[in-house]
Design a protein around this motif. Structure first.
Motif, PDB file in Angstrom:
ATOM      1  N   TYR A  89       0.884  -1.401   0.082  1.00 55.87           N
ATOM      2  CA  TYR A  89       0.037   0.037   0.011  1.00 55.87           C
ATOM      3  C   TYR A  89       0.865   1.186  -0.129  1.00 55.87           C
ATOM      4  CZ  TYR A  89      -2.636   3.904   2.461  1.00 55.87           C
ATOM      5  OH  TYR A  89      -2.922   5.012   2.561  1.00 55.87           O
ATOM      6  N   MET A  90       0.733   2.120  -1.098  1.00 58.63           N
ATOM      7  CA  MET A  90       1.808   3.182  -1.095  1.00 58.63           C
ATOM      8  C   MET A  90       0.767   4.365  -1.312  1.00 58.63           C
ATOM      9  SD  MET A  90       4.801   3.980  -1.592  1.00 58.63           S
ATOM     10  CE  MET A  90       5.317   5.650  -1.764  1.00 58.63           C
ATOM     11  N   PRO A  91       0.687   5.360  -0.244  1.00 55.19           N
ATOM     12  CA  PRO A  91      -0.069   6.420  -0.266  1.00 55.19           C
ATOM     13  C   PRO A  91       0.650   7.743  -0.890  1.00 55.19           C
ATOM     14  CG  PRO A  91       1.130   6.355   1.772  1.00 55.19           C
ATOM     15  CD  PRO A  91       1.461   5.222   0.962  1.00 55.19           C
ATOM     16  N   ILE A 110       5.777  -9.177  -4.217  1.00 57.63           N
ATOM     17  CA  ILE A 110       5.220  -8.250  -5.012  1.00 57.63           C
ATOM     18  C   ILE A 110       6.479  -7.598  -5.524  1.00 57.63           C
ATOM     19  CG2 ILE A 110       4.128  -5.958  -4.956  1.00 57.63           C
ATOM     20  CD1 ILE A 110       2.037  -7.226  -3.064  1.00 57.63           C
ATOM     21  N   SER A 111       6.572  -7.035  -6.843  1.00 60.05           N
ATOM     22  CA  SER A 111       7.981  -6.483  -6.858  1.00 60.05           C
ATOM     23  C   SER A 111       7.729  -5.005  -6.670  1.00 60.05           C
ATOM     24  CB  SER A 111       8.189  -6.943  -8.721  1.00 60.05           C
ATOM     25  OG  SER A 111       7.305  -6.422  -9.372  1.00 60.05           O
ATOM     26  N   SER A 112       7.115  -4.148  -7.524  1.00 58.51           N
ATOM     27  CA  SER A 112       6.931  -2.642  -7.420  1.00 58.51           C
ATOM     28  C   SER A 112       5.802  -2.507  -6.731  1.00 58.51           C
ATOM     29  CB  SER A 112       7.267  -2.072  -8.666  1.00 58.51           C
ATOM     30  OG  SER A 112       6.982  -0.584  -8.484  1.00 58.51           O
ATOM     31  N   PRO A 113       5.828  -1.577  -5.699  1.00 57.55           N
ATOM     32  CA  PRO A 113       4.679  -0.820  -5.014  1.00 57.55           C
ATOM     33  C   PRO A 113       4.164   0.124  -5.747  1.00 57.55           C
ATOM     34  CG  PRO A 113       6.555  -0.098  -3.852  1.00 57.55           C
ATOM     35  CD  PRO A 113       6.961  -1.116  -4.796  1.00 57.55           C
ATOM     36  N   VAL A 114       4.791   0.822  -6.794  1.00 58.55           N
ATOM     37  CA  VAL A 114       4.384   1.699  -7.436  1.00 58.55           C
ATOM     38  C   VAL A 114       3.702   1.215  -8.772  1.00 58.55           C
ATOM     39  CG1 VAL A 114       5.199   4.129  -8.630  1.00 58.55           C
ATOM     40  CG2 VAL A 114       6.192   3.195  -6.520  1.00 58.55           C
ATOM     41  N   ASP A 137       2.187   1.790 -12.558  1.00 57.83           N
ATOM     42  CA  ASP A 137       1.879   2.678 -13.800  1.00 57.83           C
ATOM     43  C   ASP A 137       0.636   2.534 -14.431  1.00 57.83           C
ATOM     44  OD1 ASP A 137       4.875   3.237 -13.694  1.00 57.83           O
ATOM     45  OD2 ASP A 137       4.963   1.117 -14.271  1.00 57.83           O
ATOM     46  N   ILE A 154       9.902   5.499  -0.732  1.00 51.39           N
ATOM     47  CA  ILE A 154       8.675   4.636  -0.900  1.00 51.39           C
ATOM     48  C   ILE A 154       8.988   3.653   0.285  1.00 51.39           C
ATOM     49  CG2 ILE A 154       8.192   2.725  -2.341  1.00 51.39           C
ATOM     50  CD1 ILE A 154       9.015   3.792  -4.926  1.00 51.39           C
ATOM     51  N   GLN A 178       7.143   5.089   3.242  1.00 51.09           N
ATOM     52  CA  GLN A 178       5.762   5.573   3.202  1.00 51.09           C
ATOM     53  C   GLN A 178       4.982   4.235   2.871  1.00 51.09           C
ATOM     54  OE1 GLN A 178       4.338   8.516   3.846  1.00 51.09           O
ATOM     55  NE2 GLN A 178       6.133   9.298   4.515  1.00 51.09           N
ATOM     56  N   MET A 179       5.402   3.160   2.202  1.00 54.13           N
ATOM     57  CA  MET A 179       4.623   2.129   1.751  1.00 54.13           C
ATOM     58  C   MET A 179       4.362   1.306   3.064  1.00 54.13           C
ATOM     59  SD  MET A 179       7.101  -0.276   0.090  1.00 54.13           S
ATOM     60  CE  MET A 179       6.276  -1.984  -0.502  1.00 54.13           C
ATOM     61  N   MET A 180       3.024   0.513   3.068  1.00 51.85           N
ATOM     62  CA  MET A 180       2.748  -0.264   4.085  1.00 51.85           C
ATOM     63  C   MET A 180       2.769  -1.844   3.487  1.00 51.85           C
ATOM     64  SD  MET A 180      -0.843   1.369   5.807  1.00 51.85           S
ATOM     65  CE  MET A 180      -0.578   1.665   7.519  1.00 51.85           C
ATOM     66  N   ARG A 234      13.782  -4.020  -6.036  1.00 56.61           N
ATOM     67  CA  ARG A 234      12.462  -4.791  -6.120  1.00 56.61           C
ATOM     68  C   ARG A 234      11.654  -4.674  -7.225  1.00 56.61           C
ATOM     69  NH1 ARG A 234       9.120  -4.690  -0.941  1.00 56.61           N
ATOM     70  NH2 ARG A 234       7.122  -5.140  -1.893  1.00 56.61           N
ATOM     71  N   ILE A 235      11.962  -3.589  -8.093  1.00 52.68           N
ATOM     72  CA  ILE A 235      11.362  -3.370  -9.089  1.00 52.68           C
ATOM     73  C   ILE A 235      12.161  -3.916 -10.473  1.00 52.68           C
ATOM     74  CG2 ILE A 235      11.166  -1.541 -10.894  1.00 52.68           C
ATOM     75  CD1 ILE A 235      10.977   0.672  -8.325  1.00 52.68           C
ATOM     76  N   ARG A 258      13.577  -6.841  -9.842  1.00 52.05           N
ATOM     77  CA  ARG A 258      13.176  -8.340  -9.864  1.00 52.05           C
ATOM     78  C   ARG A 258      12.169  -8.464 -10.599  1.00 52.05           C
ATOM     79  NH1 ARG A 258      14.295 -12.021  -4.678  1.00 52.05           N
ATOM     80  NH2 ARG A 258      12.819 -13.424  -5.098  1.00 52.05           N
ATOM     81  N   GLY A 259      11.041  -7.705 -10.638  1.00 58.39           N
ATOM     82  CA  GLY A 259       9.745  -7.747 -11.370  1.00 58.39           C
ATOM     83  C   GLY A 259      10.360  -7.690 -12.711  1.00 58.39           C
ATOM     84  N   THR A 286      10.107   1.809 -13.804  1.00 54.90           N
ATOM     85  CA  THR A 286       8.912   0.816 -13.657  1.00 54.90           C
ATOM     86  C   THR A 286       9.585  -0.510 -14.033  1.00 54.90           C
ATOM     87  OG1 THR A 286       8.359   1.245 -16.195  1.00 54.90           O
ATOM     88  CG2 THR A 286       7.597   2.724 -14.523  1.00 54.90           C
ATOM     89  N   VAL A 287       8.729  -1.399 -13.951  1.00 57.07           N
ATOM     90  CA  VAL A 287       9.090  -2.709 -14.375  1.00 57.07           C
ATOM     91  C   VAL A 287       9.316  -2.973 -15.916  1.00 57.07           C
ATOM     92  CG1 VAL A 287       8.104  -5.287 -14.598  1.00 57.07           C
ATOM     93  CG2 VAL A 287       8.083  -4.048 -12.342  1.00 57.07           C
TER      94      VAL A 287
END
Lengths: 188, 361, 244
Positions: free
Chosen positions: A40-42, A64-68, A70, B172, B175-177, B264-265, B267-268, B342-343
């Motif tokens: 979860y990314m706010p 999960i790879s990217s929390p962001v 596109d 990131i 802030q990320m949960m 992490r990105i 890795r995707g 981005t991936v």
């Protein structure tokens, strides 16, 4: 819904004060409780001072790879600015749920998407408070996506709401159900 | 699911530090790590421990200096501009051999930059930052759980080697949960290798000789000897504490090196490449200093391309090039100033690099 | 015969690096006498500044730390908050406390940190070679005020005690002079009070400013330096207790 069911990328967006962050946290909490991976990314800092808020959730069975995000699978847009900003980013076959109480019509997108015009504010108002429009929208999403039922989210309300708001749990539960009902009826 | 909670990185890290025996937190608010100061304000009071909101980052790091000198577990956190302000104190901490943990939730720079996530402080963290010949141990976690797990280790290594430990996170991660499990009471116990007694600490000289904590060595040759001592310890740390993850590297035609959230990105992107039939792999340094030079060097013995992906204009790439030592090409791709790869973008780079060279020949 | 005057136990038996006539030796002696008399040498932590007194730990025999220029009040905060049972004092010169470390001293006082600050004001930077300090007197010639300090462009002598006096978190502020036996006895009483307040858990910061001779960079003989404090410095830095 033509998305990869095991890897859901969801954007929830709207005005500050529409409960965007709460809806996101509730979805994340429920996803975690259901045994899924979730990020979860706010939006944060100065970005939210301008009056808009959004959050990005990835819900998956695997790491999960990217929390962001596109190109989301789903956009839940609670106001006009959010529809304009995020709907064009949807994947082919993605889902747009927009608050038709505040937004006249869905925008045209380059790719084909599924659209649900949800009168979230109207439904919430009928329940007693437009403040629960966020839950109406979340209920609609859960019904449509089928990742888990609205009651799973309802069961997590106590986890994400500050204790002084626990009196609002019954109303929030109703709103989740009504959102789900709307989707059942219209797609039925 | 017992014990799993949904927390943002800043708060989860803070709780993990508390569970690792943090005695005192000192800090000054700065975005994107304000959750740390707020969380510490509440939780440290609940635990009956010390929390001080300082007047500046300069003061915060010096409060850490003071608390550490008395043998306490202590930390501060900040974001890029605040960490710049702390560099004086970090050099003194290194010189005076004081253990502590410093968390940098990196944001875009230079200058006030922005508050978006970035990896622009790599050079500052691993190449010194402050004046003099010194190192901090530097970790680059790539998820909230890993960040949580690193905190007790960071405190332990700080105590073990009497060295400041820095955590390079970013906006990131802060802030990320994510669902995390916070280990309870995670301080390293006396078992092998136990932590040394802090007999150097300033606790009042009752019944013993005076202790002095200092970084000034004026006598002829004294600071030179002190430097050699520090360097000897750094070699030990390099030998014992380097951490890195290798993911699908064995048969890879292209190896991507990335750390933190960028890894992490990547890795995707590696997974996507594999699905498309491209043999891609990932080397992810978990400690940025000591750097996994050996692991990268060994991976470069095979004829393969190296791609370094960072959220900067290319900083860690220099250490990768040193490790690869010209054995095979090293290409950089990154986005600075809050741009988040981005991936798809990383995958695009992988595809391009794995097709192009053949065409050129 | 009865011995009536001895070296304080906490003052090490060794020559200092200070110049002839320098006030640091007197200040060190007073502090160590106070520590001995209060019986707190085993639980006192001292903080040496950057400046001439950077090696104070070579003379004062308690646990000590040497810190970055001006940051002593922040370091002291970190120490005292985590060790409320210890007595923490900082020893700072006028460059350290009144120039580079103004933010730290003001905020330590502002937060009412339970600390004892010994502030040595000799109106000049000693260690770096006699440059202007914030407390340099108007007209005073230093390495960086070759025509004598001018208010226009170089500012006025900074009155630290008066500045801190308005902060409720500073509970005891007194300015003394190391310029005659009588003055020195008063200075000792002030230092003792500042230590006692901390021992008694008084909620706030104590600061004793000591006008201290620097014959070398004042270009005066040691006796003339003492007189210069009495006749000139006290005009700008009046002696006495401001509060507490």
């Amino acid at each position: 819904m033509k998305t990869n069911g095991s890897y859901q990328q969801v954007v929830i967006a709207g005005f500050g004060g529409q409960g965007i962050i709460l809806a996101g946290k509730l979805l994340a909490q429920a996803a975690m409780k259901s045994g899924r991976e979730v990020t979860y990314m706010p939006s944060y800092g100065a970005e939210v001072r301008g009056g808009t808020a959004n959050c990005m959730l990835v819900i998956a069975q695997e790491a999960i790879s990217s929390p962001v995000i596109d190109s989301p699978d789903t956009v839940i847009a609670m106001n006009k600015a959010s529809v304009a900003k995020f709907a064009p980013k949807l994947k082919t076959g993605g889902l747009l749920i927009f608050n038709s109480s505040l937004v006249d019509q869905a925008p045209k997108t380059n790719v084909s998407i599924e659209v649900i015009a949800l009168p979230a504010d109207k439904i919430a108002h009928e329940l007693g408070s437009t403040k629960v429009a966020n839950m109406v929208a979340l209920g609609a999403y859960l019904q449509k996506s089928g990742i888990f039922g609205p009651e799973s989210a309802a069961n997590c309300l106590a986890d994400v709401l500050a204790e002084r708001y626990h009196v609002t749990i019954p109303l929030n539960k109703k709103a989740l159900q009504q959102g789900a009902e709307f989707v059942k009826k219209t797609s039925g | 699911m017992s014990g799993k909670v949904l927390m943002c990185g800043n708060e989860a890290m803070a709780e993990s530090a508390i569970q690792a025996g943090l005695d005192a937190y000192f800090g000054y608010p700065i975005t994107p790590q304000n959750e740390v100061t707020a969380y510490m304000s509440k939780r440290m009071a609940e635990e009956g421990r010390v929390f001080v909101q300082s007047e500046s980052e300069l003061a915060a790091v010096n409060m850490v200096f003071g608390a550490s000198a008395t043998g306490k577990r202590t930390m501060t956190s900040s974001s890029s501009p605040g960490i710049s302000l702390m560099q004086e104190g970090i050099s003194y901490l290194a010189g005076a051999e004081l253990p502590c943990v410093i968390v940098n939730v990196m944001r875009g720079g230079p200058g006030l930059g922005n508050i978006a996530p970035s990896q622009g402080d790599y050079f500052q963290a691993v190449k010194g930052g402050g004046h003099g010949d010194y190192h901090c141990i530097v970790f680059g976690p790539s998820g909230v759980q890993e960040w949580v797990d690193i905190m007790p280790l960071a405190f332990d290594l700080a105590d073990l080697y009497r060295i400041p430990v820095m955590i390079l996170a970013d906006g990131i991660l802060g802030q990320m949960m994510e669902p995390v499990v916070i280990p309870k009471d995670a301080r390293r116990k006396t078992q092998d290798p136990g932590l040394p007694k802090k007999d150097w600490a300033l606790t009042g000289a009752e019944g013993r000789k005076q202790n002095i904590v200092r970084s000034l060595w004026l006598a002829d040759g004294a600071i030179e000897r002190h430097n050699y001592d520090l360097q000897a310890r750094y070699r030990q740390i390099e030998k014992n504490e380097t951490l890195c993850e290798q993911y699908k590297v064995d048969d890879a035609d292209i190896v991507i090196v990335a750390y933190g959230i960028a890894a992490r990105i990547v890795r995707g992107a590696v997974d996507k490449a594999r699905k498309e039939g491209i043999k891609a792999g990932l080397i992810r340094p978990i400690t940025l200093w000591p750097f996994p030079t050996e692991q990268i060097s060994r991976a470069a013995d095979e004829p393969r391309i190296f791609l370094v992906v960072e959220m900067s204009c290319g900083q860690m790439v220099e250490d990768v090039r040193l490790a690869v030592a010209g054995k095979t090409p090293v290409v950089f791709w990154g986005r600075p100033g809050g741009g988040i790869p981005t991936v798809e973008q990383v995958f695009g780079q992988i595809r391009e690099l794995t097709i192009k060279p053949k065409r050129e020949k | 015969m009865q011995k009536v005057f001895t070296r304080p136990k906490t003052l090490k038996d060794c020559p200092t690096h200070y110049c002839p006539g320098c006030g640091h030796g007197i200040a060190h002696r007073l502090i160590t006498e106070v520590i001995d008399e209060l019986g707190v040498s085993g639980k006192t932590i001292g903080i040496a500044p950057v400046g001439c007194a950077v090696l104070a730990y070579d003379y004062i025999d308690v646990d000590m730390i040497e810190v970055a220029h001006g940051r002593a009040p922040a370091v002291a905060t970190g120490m005292k908050r985590t060790n409320p049972d210890k007595i923490v004092f900082s020893y700072q010169g006028d460059g350290d406390l009144a120039a580079i470390g103004t933010a730290e001293i003001i905020h330590a006082a502002h937060r009412a940190e339970q600390l004892t600050v010994v502030f040595i004001n000799n109106a000049v930077f000693g260690m770096t070679g006699g440059q202007m300090a914030p407390t340099t007197m108007l007209g005073q010639i230093t390495a960086t005020t070759q025509q004598g300090r001018q208010a226009d462009g170089q500012g006025y002598p900074l009155q630290v005690c008066e500045l801190l006096n308005i902060l409720p978190g500073a509970i005891y502020i007194e300015r003394c002079g190391l310029c005659s036996p009588a003055h020195i006895r008063k200075a000792k009483a002030a230092l003792k009070h500042a230590f006692e307040l901390q021992m008694n858990n008084a909620k706030g910061l104590s600061l004793v400013e000591l006008l201290s001779p620097c014959p070398t960079y004042w270009r005066l003989s040691p006796p003339d330096a003492m007189l210069w404090i009495q006749n000139e410095m006290t005009k700008v830095f009046p002696l006495g207790k401001l509060k507490g």
